[in-house]
Design a protein around this motif. Structure first.
Motif, PDB file in Angstrom:
ATOM      1  N   GLU A 151      59.092  26.306 -12.874  1.00 48.51           N
ATOM      2  CA  GLU A 151      57.879  26.148 -12.061  1.00 48.51           C
ATOM      3  C   GLU A 151      57.399  27.515 -11.586  1.00 48.51           C
ATOM      4  O   GLU A 151      58.208  28.355 -11.188  1.00 48.51           O
ATOM      5  CB  GLU A 151      58.205  25.269 -10.851  1.00 48.51           C
ATOM      6  N   ARG A 152      56.092  27.730 -11.614  1.00 44.17           N
ATOM      7  CA  ARG A 152      55.556  28.967 -11.058  1.00 44.17           C
ATOM      8  C   ARG A 152      55.858  29.011  -9.561  1.00 44.17           C
ATOM      9  O   ARG A 152      55.789  28.001  -8.869  1.00 44.17           O
ATOM     10  CB  ARG A 152      54.048  29.034 -11.273  1.00 44.17           C
ATOM     11  N   ARG A 153      56.176  30.189  -9.076  1.00 40.37           N
ATOM     12  CA  ARG A 153      56.548  30.374  -7.668  1.00 40.37           C
ATOM     13  C   ARG A 153      55.449  29.872  -6.717  1.00 40.37           C
ATOM     14  O   ARG A 153      55.743  29.199  -5.734  1.00 40.37           O
ATOM     15  CB  ARG A 153      56.844  31.846  -7.399  1.00 40.37           C
ATOM     16  N   ASP A 154      54.200  30.180  -6.998  1.00 39.65           N
ATOM     17  CA  ASP A 154      53.132  29.748  -6.094  1.00 39.65           C
ATOM     18  C   ASP A 154      53.041  28.225  -6.027  1.00 39.65           C
ATOM     19  O   ASP A 154      52.888  27.644  -4.945  1.00 39.65           O
ATOM     20  CB  ASP A 154      51.781  30.374  -6.456  1.00 39.65           C
ATOM     21  N   ARG A 155      53.190  27.564  -7.146  1.00 42.05           N
ATOM     22  CA  ARG A 155      53.122  26.092  -7.172  1.00 42.05           C
ATOM     23  C   ARG A 155      54.322  25.475  -6.456  1.00 42.05           C
ATOM     24  O   ARG A 155      54.191  24.469  -5.756  1.00 42.05           O
ATOM     25  CB  ARG A 155      53.028  25.591  -8.603  1.00 42.05           C
ATOM     26  N   LEU A 156      55.490  26.077  -6.615  1.00 44.19           N
ATOM     27  CA  LEU A 156      56.686  25.580  -5.936  1.00 44.19           C
ATOM     28  C   LEU A 156      56.550  25.738  -4.423  1.00 44.19           C
ATOM     29  O   LEU A 156      56.887  24.824  -3.658  1.00 44.19           O
ATOM     30  CB  LEU A 156      57.923  26.311  -6.449  1.00 44.19           C
ATOM     31  N   LEU A 157      56.037  26.874  -3.990  1.00 44.19           N
ATOM     32  CA  LEU A 157      55.814  27.080  -2.553  1.00 44.19           C
ATOM     33  C   LEU A 157      54.802  26.080  -2.004  1.00 44.19           C
ATOM     34  O   LEU A 157      55.013  25.502  -0.926  1.00 44.19           O
ATOM     35  CB  LEU A 157      55.348  28.513  -2.279  1.00 44.19           C
ATOM     36  N   LEU A 158      53.725  25.853  -2.717  1.00 45.29           N
ATOM     37  CA  LEU A 158      52.728  24.871  -2.263  1.00 45.29           C
ATOM     38  C   LEU A 158      53.351  23.483  -2.147  1.00 45.29           C
ATOM     39  O   LEU A 158      53.095  22.754  -1.184  1.00 45.29           O
ATOM     40  CB  LEU A 158      51.525  24.850  -3.209  1.00 45.29           C
ATOM     41  N   HIS A 159      54.166  23.113  -3.119  1.00 44.45           N
ATOM     42  CA  HIS A 159      54.842  21.818  -3.068  1.00 44.45           C
ATOM     43  C   HIS A 159      55.762  21.741  -1.851  1.00 44.45           C
ATOM     44  O   HIS A 159      55.765  20.740  -1.120  1.00 44.45           O
ATOM     45  CB  HIS A 159      55.635  21.561  -4.343  1.00 44.45           C
ATOM     46  N   LEU A 160      56.534  22.795  -1.623  1.00 45.86           N
ATOM     47  CA  LEU A 160      57.453  22.811  -0.491  1.00 45.86           C
ATOM     48  C   LEU A 160      56.703  22.677   0.830  1.00 45.86           C
ATOM     49  O   LEU A 160      57.073  21.868   1.687  1.00 45.86           O
ATOM     50  CB  LEU A 160      58.282  24.099  -0.503  1.00 45.86           C
ATOM     51  N   PHE A 161      55.636  23.434   0.995  1.00 43.10           N
ATOM     52  CA  PHE A 161      54.869  23.347   2.253  1.00 43.10           C
ATOM     53  C   PHE A 161      54.263  21.955   2.424  1.00 43.10           C
ATOM     54  O   PHE A 161      54.262  21.401   3.524  1.00 43.10           O
ATOM     55  CB  PHE A 161      53.775  24.416   2.303  1.00 43.10           C
ATOM     56  N   GLN A 162      53.756  21.368   1.353  1.00 41.93           N
ATOM     57  CA  GLN A 162      53.189  20.022   1.442  1.00 41.93           C
ATOM     58  C   GLN A 162      54.271  19.006   1.817  1.00 41.93           C
ATOM     59  O   GLN A 162      54.050  18.113   2.631  1.00 41.93           O
ATOM     60  CB  GLN A 162      52.516  19.630   0.127  1.00 41.93           C
ATOM     61  N   HIS A 163      55.445  19.126   1.230  1.00 41.11           N
ATOM     62  CA  HIS A 163      56.558  18.222   1.541  1.00 41.11           C
ATOM     63  C   HIS A 163      56.902  18.293   3.023  1.00 41.11           C
ATOM     64  O   HIS A 163      57.081  17.272   3.690  1.00 41.11           O
ATOM     65  CB  HIS A 163      57.779  18.584   0.691  1.00 41.11           C
ATOM     66  N   GLN A 164      56.994  19.507   3.537  1.00 43.44           N
ATOM     67  CA  GLN A 164      57.348  19.686   4.943  1.00 43.44           C
ATOM     68  C   GLN A 164      56.286  19.061   5.851  1.00 43.44           C
ATOM     69  O   GLN A 164      56.622  18.365   6.822  1.00 43.44           O
ATOM     70  CB  GLN A 164      57.485  21.177   5.254  1.00 43.44           C
ATOM     71  N   ILE A 165      55.030  19.306   5.566  1.00 48.10           N
ATOM     72  CA  ILE A 165      53.942  18.773   6.387  1.00 48.10           C
ATOM     73  C   ILE A 165      53.966  17.245   6.358  1.00 48.10           C
ATOM     74  O   ILE A 165      53.822  16.587   7.390  1.00 48.10           O
ATOM     75  CB  ILE A 165      52.579  19.318   5.898  1.00 48.10           C
ATOM     76  N   HIS A 166      54.164  16.680   5.184  1.00 48.02           N
ATOM     77  CA  HIS A 166      54.196  15.234   5.005  1.00 48.02           C
ATOM     78  C   HIS A 166      55.257  14.588   5.900  1.00 48.02           C
ATOM     79  O   HIS A 166      54.972  13.664   6.659  1.00 48.02           O
ATOM     80  CB  HIS A 166      54.464  14.938   3.526  1.00 48.02           C
ATOM     81  N   HIS A 167      56.474  15.085   5.823  1.00 48.71           N
ATOM     82  CA  HIS A 167      57.559  14.459   6.591  1.00 48.71           C
ATOM     83  C   HIS A 167      57.530  14.840   8.070  1.00 48.71           C
ATOM     84  O   HIS A 167      57.934  14.042   8.913  1.00 48.71           O
ATOM     85  CB  HIS A 167      58.914  14.760   5.952  1.00 48.71           C
ATOM     86  N   ARG A 168      57.040  16.030   8.399  1.00 50.47           N
ATOM     87  CA  ARG A 168      56.889  16.348   9.825  1.00 50.47           C
ATOM     88  C   ARG A 168      55.876  15.415  10.465  1.00 50.47           C
ATOM     89  O   ARG A 168      56.028  15.021  11.624  1.00 50.47           O
ATOM     90  CB  ARG A 168      56.471  17.809  10.025  1.00 50.47           C
ATOM     91  N   GLY A 169      54.853  15.030   9.729  1.00 49.18           N
ATOM     92  CA  GLY A 169      53.881  14.070  10.251  1.00 49.18           C
ATOM     93  C   GLY A 169      54.536  12.737  10.576  1.00 49.18           C
ATOM     94  O   GLY A 169      54.225  12.110  11.592  1.00 49.18           O
ATOM     95  N   GLN A 170      55.443  12.305   9.718  1.00 45.60           N
ATOM     96  CA  GLN A 170      56.165  11.058   9.985  1.00 45.60           C
ATOM     97  C   GLN A 170      57.031  11.203  11.241  1.00 45.60           C
ATOM     98  O   GLN A 170      57.062  10.306  12.091  1.00 45.60           O
ATOM     99  CB  GLN A 170      57.027  10.689   8.779  1.00 45.60           C
ATOM    100  N   ALA A 171      57.729  12.317  11.361  1.00 40.27           N
ATOM    101  CA  ALA A 171      58.576  12.547  12.544  1.00 40.27           C
ATOM    102  C   ALA A 171      57.720  12.638  13.801  1.00 40.27           C
ATOM    103  O   ALA A 171      58.105  12.147  14.867  1.00 40.27           O
ATOM    104  CB  ALA A 171      59.405  13.814  12.359  1.00 40.27           C
ATOM    105  N   HIS A 172      56.565  13.233  13.673  1.00 38.74           N
ATOM    106  CA  HIS A 172      55.630  13.359  14.797  1.00 38.74           C
ATOM    107  C   HIS A 172      55.253  11.975  15.324  1.00 38.74           C
ATOM    108  O   HIS A 172      55.276  11.729  16.535  1.00 38.74           O
ATOM    109  CB  HIS A 172      54.397  14.129  14.301  1.00 38.74           C
ATOM    110  N   ALA A 173      54.949  11.071  14.412  1.00 38.63           N
ATOM    111  CA  ALA A 173      54.597   9.698  14.811  1.00 38.63           C
ATOM    112  C   ALA A 173      55.806   8.985  15.427  1.00 38.63           C
ATOM    113  O   ALA A 173      55.667   8.237  16.399  1.00 38.63           O
ATOM    114  CB  ALA A 173      54.069   8.923  13.607  1.00 38.63           C
ATOM    115  N   MET A 174      56.988   9.210  14.859  1.00 37.10           N
ATOM    116  CA  MET A 174      58.198   8.589  15.409  1.00 37.10           C
ATOM    117  C   MET A 174      58.460   9.057  16.842  1.00 37.10           C
ATOM    118  O   MET A 174      58.905   8.269  17.679  1.00 37.10           O
ATOM    119  CB  MET A 174      59.418   8.922  14.541  1.00 37.10           C
ATOM    120  N   LEU A 175      58.199  10.329  17.103  1.00 37.63           N
ATOM    121  CA  LEU A 175      58.400  10.855  18.460  1.00 37.63           C
ATOM    122  C   LEU A 175      57.533  10.105  19.457  1.00 37.63           C
ATOM    123  O   LEU A 175      57.988   9.763  20.548  1.00 37.63           O
ATOM    124  CB  LEU A 175      58.046  12.341  18.509  1.00 37.63           C
ATOM    125  N   SER A 176      56.315   9.880  19.085  1.00 33.05           N
ATOM    126  CA  SER A 176      55.405   9.140  19.963  1.00 33.05           C
ATOM    127  C   SER A 176      55.979   7.769  20.286  1.00 33.05           C
ATOM    128  O   SER A 176      55.951   7.325  21.438  1.00 33.05           O
ATOM    129  CB  SER A 176      54.040   9.012  19.287  1.00 33.05           C
TER     130      SER A 176
END
Length: 187
Positions: free
Chosen positions: A124-149
């Motif tokens: 995988e190209r480094r830029d695409r892998l980084l974009l995937h990683l950042f998207q993954h983190q944002i996705h699951h942090r959003g779920q945790a954010h809702a759980m906190l509420s």
């Protein structure tokens, strides 16, 4: 002058660490029982959701660094059962990711990263892998954010990192993390 591509990836790595710090700090208001309590989400608790973020970060950051950890990263899906352990481990992998992104060059963004998938190697190209990683983190942090509420803890603000207007409000947190606006933005 607009930020270049390398600076954008650097800022995204720092934003990731900042958002993890804020989210995990907010979780400090929970008991261990509340941290482990079943909640609505893809991973059925804050503990499991936040540990999932950690193990996938470990998987991809290791690959970005040229390691071969692969799926061993998630053999234990809850490597950090307590919040204190999780905060320390997540901060460590966040430092690795920011260091990796601090070392990026425009040329290195299109280099191929070899990702150990056990039965195959993903190239995988480094830029695409980084974009995937950042998207993954944002996705699951959003779920945790809702759980906190739902846990009765006021979820922290996570979407102001890139706003210049918010810089004075972040200054104290950045200082606690050992950062400055100038370090991140190159000012």
């Amino acid at each position: 002058m607009p930020a270049g591509l390398v600076q954008t990836f650097r800022a995204m790595a720092y934003n990731n660490a900042f958002a993890n710090h804020r989210l995990l700090t907010a979780c400090a208001g929970l008991s261990q029982e509340a941290f482990e309590a079943e909640r609505a989400g893809f991973f059925p608790s804050l503990q499991r959701t936040l540990n999932h973020i950690l193990v996938i970060d470990l998987f991809y950051v290791d690959a970005l660094e040229g390691g071969w950890l692969g799926p061993k990263a998630w053999e234990n899906q809850v490597p950090c059962p307590t919040l204190a352990e999780l905060m320390s481990a997540q901060a460590a992998v966040d430092r690795r990711l920011t260091a990796h992104c601090d070392g990026l060059t425009l040329e290195s963004l299109d280099h191929i990263v070899r990702v150990n998938r056990n039965t195959r190697v993903q190239n995988e190209r480094r830029d695409r892998l980084l974009l995937h990683l950042f998207q993954h983190q944002i996705h699951h942090r959003g779920q945790a954010h809702a759980m906190l509420s739902g846990a009765g803890v006021r979820p922290p603000q996570l979407d102001e990192f890139f706003s210049q207007e918010e810089a004075p409000l972040r200054a104290g947190e950045f200082a606690r993390l050992g950062w400055s606006e100038g370090e991140i933005w190159g000012a």
